[in-house]
Design a protein around this motif. Structure first.
Motif, short mmCIF file in Angstrom:
data_model
loop_
_atom_site.label_atom_id
_atom_site.label_comp_id
_atom_site.label_asym_id
_atom_site.label_seq_id
_atom_site.Cartn_x
_atom_site.Cartn_y
_atom_site.Cartn_z
N VAL A 147 0.82 -1.21 0.00
CA VAL A 147 0.00 0.00 0.00
C VAL A 147 0.86 1.26 0.00
O VAL A 147 1.81 1.39 0.78
CB VAL A 147 -0.94 0.00 1.22
CG1 VAL A 147 -1.66 1.34 1.36
CG2 VAL A 147 -1.97 -1.12 1.09
N ASN A 148 0.49 2.19 -0.87
CA ASN A 148 1.05 3.54 -0.83
C ASN A 148 0.33 4.28 0.28
O ASN A 148 -0.84 4.66 0.13
CB ASN A 148 0.85 4.23 -2.18
CG ASN A 148 1.43 5.64 -2.21
OD1 ASN A 148 1.56 6.30 -1.17
ND2 ASN A 148 1.77 6.10 -3.40
N SER A 149 0.98 4.48 1.40
CA SER A 149 0.32 5.03 2.59
C SER A 149 -0.15 6.47 2.41
O SER A 149 -0.90 6.98 3.23
CB SER A 149 1.24 4.92 3.80
OG SER A 149 2.39 5.73 3.61
N GLN A 150 0.29 7.13 1.34
CA GLN A 150 -0.15 8.50 1.07
C GLN A 150 -1.36 8.54 0.14
O GLN A 150 -1.84 9.61 -0.21
CB GLN A 150 1.00 9.30 0.45
CG GLN A 150 2.20 9.42 1.37
CD GLN A 150 1.85 10.03 2.72
OE1 GLN A 150 1.26 11.10 2.78
NE2 GLN A 150 2.18 9.32 3.79
N LYS A 151 -1.84 7.37 -0.27
CA LYS A 151 -2.97 7.29 -1.20
C LYS A 151 -4.04 6.35 -0.65
O LYS A 151 -4.26 5.26 -1.19
CB LYS A 151 -2.51 6.84 -2.59
CG LYS A 151 -1.62 7.86 -3.27
CD LYS A 151 -1.31 7.45 -4.69
CE LYS A 151 -0.51 8.53 -5.38
NZ LYS A 151 -0.22 8.16 -6.78
N ILE A 152 -4.68 6.77 0.44
CA ILE A 152 -5.75 5.98 1.05
C ILE A 152 -7.01 6.82 1.09
O ILE A 152 -6.97 7.98 1.50
CB ILE A 152 -5.37 5.50 2.47
CG1 ILE A 152 -4.12 4.62 2.42
CG2 ILE A 152 -6.54 4.73 3.10
CD1 ILE A 152 -3.60 4.18 3.78
N GLY A 153 -8.11 6.24 0.64
CA GLY A 153 -9.40 6.93 0.66
C GLY A 153 -10.46 6.07 1.32
O GLY A 153 -10.19 4.94 1.75
N ILE A 154 -11.67 6.62 1.38
CA ILE A 154 -12.80 5.93 2.00
C ILE A 154 -14.04 6.19 1.18
O ILE A 154 -14.24 7.28 0.65
CB ILE A 154 -12.97 6.37 3.47
CG1 ILE A 154 -14.02 5.53 4.20
CG2 ILE A 154 -13.27 7.86 3.57
CD1 ILE A 154 -14.01 5.74 5.72
N ILE A 155 -14.89 5.17 1.07
CA ILE A 155 -16.15 5.28 0.33
C ILE A 155 -17.21 4.47 1.06
O ILE A 155 -16.92 3.44 1.65
CB ILE A 155 -15.99 4.78 -1.13
CG1 ILE A 155 -17.26 5.03 -1.95
CG2 ILE A 155 -15.57 3.32 -1.19
CD1 ILE A 155 -17.09 4.79 -3.45
N GLY A 156 -18.44 4.98 1.04
CA GLY A 156 -19.52 4.25 1.68
C GLY A 156 -20.87 4.70 1.16
O GLY A 156 -21.02 5.80 0.63
N HIS A 157 -21.86 3.85 1.34
CA HIS A 157 -23.23 4.13 0.93
C HIS A 157 -24.14 4.06 2.16
O HIS A 157 -24.02 3.16 2.98
CB HIS A 157 -23.69 3.11 -0.12
CG HIS A 157 -25.14 3.25 -0.48
ND1 HIS A 157 -25.60 4.28 -1.26
CD2 HIS A 157 -26.22 2.51 -0.15
CE1 HIS A 157 -26.92 4.16 -1.40
NE2 HIS A 157 -27.31 3.09 -0.72
N SER A 158 -25.04 5.03 2.28
CA SER A 158 -26.04 5.07 3.34
C SER A 158 -25.35 5.08 4.72
O SER A 158 -24.61 6.02 5.01
CB SER A 158 -27.03 3.92 3.17
OG SER A 158 -28.12 4.05 4.05
N LEU A 159 -25.55 4.06 5.54
CA LEU A 159 -24.83 3.97 6.81
C LEU A 159 -23.33 4.14 6.59
O LEU A 159 -22.66 4.88 7.31
CB LEU A 159 -25.11 2.60 7.47
CG LEU A 159 -24.29 2.24 8.71
CD1 LEU A 159 -24.70 3.11 9.89
CD2 LEU A 159 -24.44 0.76 9.04
N GLY A 160 -22.82 3.50 5.57
CA GLY A 160 -21.40 3.64 5.23
C GLY A 160 -21.05 5.02 4.74
O GLY A 160 -19.93 5.49 4.94
N GLY A 161 -21.99 5.70 4.09
CA GLY A 161 -21.74 7.04 3.59
C GLY A 161 -21.54 8.04 4.71
O GLY A 161 -20.59 8.83 4.69
N HIS A 162 -22.44 8.01 5.71
CA HIS A 162 -22.21 8.99 6.77
C HIS A 162 -21.03 8.59 7.64
O HIS A 162 -20.30 9.45 8.14
CB HIS A 162 -23.49 9.34 7.56
CG HIS A 162 -24.09 8.33 8.45
ND1 HIS A 162 -25.30 7.77 8.19
CD2 HIS A 162 -23.67 7.79 9.61
CE1 HIS A 162 -25.63 6.93 9.16
NE2 HIS A 162 -24.66 6.93 10.02
N ASN A 163 -20.76 7.30 7.79
CA ASN A 163 -19.57 6.91 8.54
C ASN A 163 -18.29 7.28 7.80
O ASN A 163 -17.28 7.59 8.43
CB ASN A 163 -19.62 5.43 8.89
CG ASN A 163 -20.43 5.20 10.14
OD1 ASN A 163 -19.96 5.45 11.24
ND2 ASN A 163 -21.68 4.78 9.97
N ALA A 164 -18.32 7.28 6.48
CA ALA A 164 -17.14 7.74 5.72
C ALA A 164 -16.83 9.19 6.07
O ALA A 164 -15.67 9.56 6.30
CB ALA A 164 -17.39 7.57 4.23
#
Length: 194
Positions: A147-164
């Motif tokens: 993993v390139n530790s400078q290139k990490i993101g997050i994605i989520g839908h609904s429950l996952g969306g607000h937790n993102a």
């Protein structure tokens, strides 16, 4: 600080040991490997997740990584995997096909955490426990040589969306936040009870 007034205090995250992965199952696909894993986030607190590793990812060919959060549903992390998800919600599998390292954890009370007891845990809200767990997922991603530790993101839908969005507010290591159907004024969310 305002979020912690509503959700409870975030436990100390810095200085915790690197999560050690226990692999429960491995499935091979043409371009990536999917592992069903668990790891100890804190004493007596396990996170269950799916980990997707591109077959061409190596220490000398580091990949961007994504933390993928599922919506509300009993299947938990499997709601973002093509083996169980609706075709337009298999985000973890799609990102793995595109060459990302992906981790997709269960939210407390779903998937392998379906029997979670909120009355006995150390958190004031499920949201804050999820924030802590998801930050530990970022710790895990950063520890992987692929993993390139400078290139990490997050994605989520609904429950996952607000937790993102919530995790993004606490964790500056996340470089991009993608939230689908993840926001509502708090007064309208479950009649303001959560």
């Amino acid at each position: 600080e305002g979020m912690q007034l509503a959700m409870g205090k975030l436990p100390k995250v810095k200085g915790l040991p690197i999560p050690q992965i226990e692999i429960k199952e491995t499935t091979q696909f043409p371009t990536f490997t999917r592992q069903s894993i668990k790891f100890l986030a804190a004493p007596n607190e396990y996170v269950h997740a799916l980990l997707y590793l591109p077959k061409d990812a190596k220490a000398q060919n580091k990949k961007a990584a994504m933390l993928v959060l599922h919506g509300t549903g009993d299947k938990g992390k499997w709601l973002v995997d093509s083996s169980h998800a609706n075709s337009n919600r298999a985000v973890a599998t799609e990102l793995a096909h595109q060459g990302y390292v992906v981790i997709a954890p269960d939210y407390p009370s779903f998937g392998d955490l379906k029997d979670h007891n909120f009355a006995t845990d150390r958190y004031e809200s499920a949201t804050m426990q999820a924030v802590f767990n998801h930050m530990r997922c970022v710790d895990l991603l950063q520890s992987l040589p692929e993993v390139n530790s400078q290139k990490i993101g997050i994605i989520g839908h609904s429950l996952g969306g607000h937790n993102a969005m919530f995790v993004g507010a606490f964790d500056q290591r996340l470089k991009v936040i993608v939230a689908s159907c993840g926001w509502t004024p708090f007064a309208y969310y479950n009649a303001g009870k959560d």
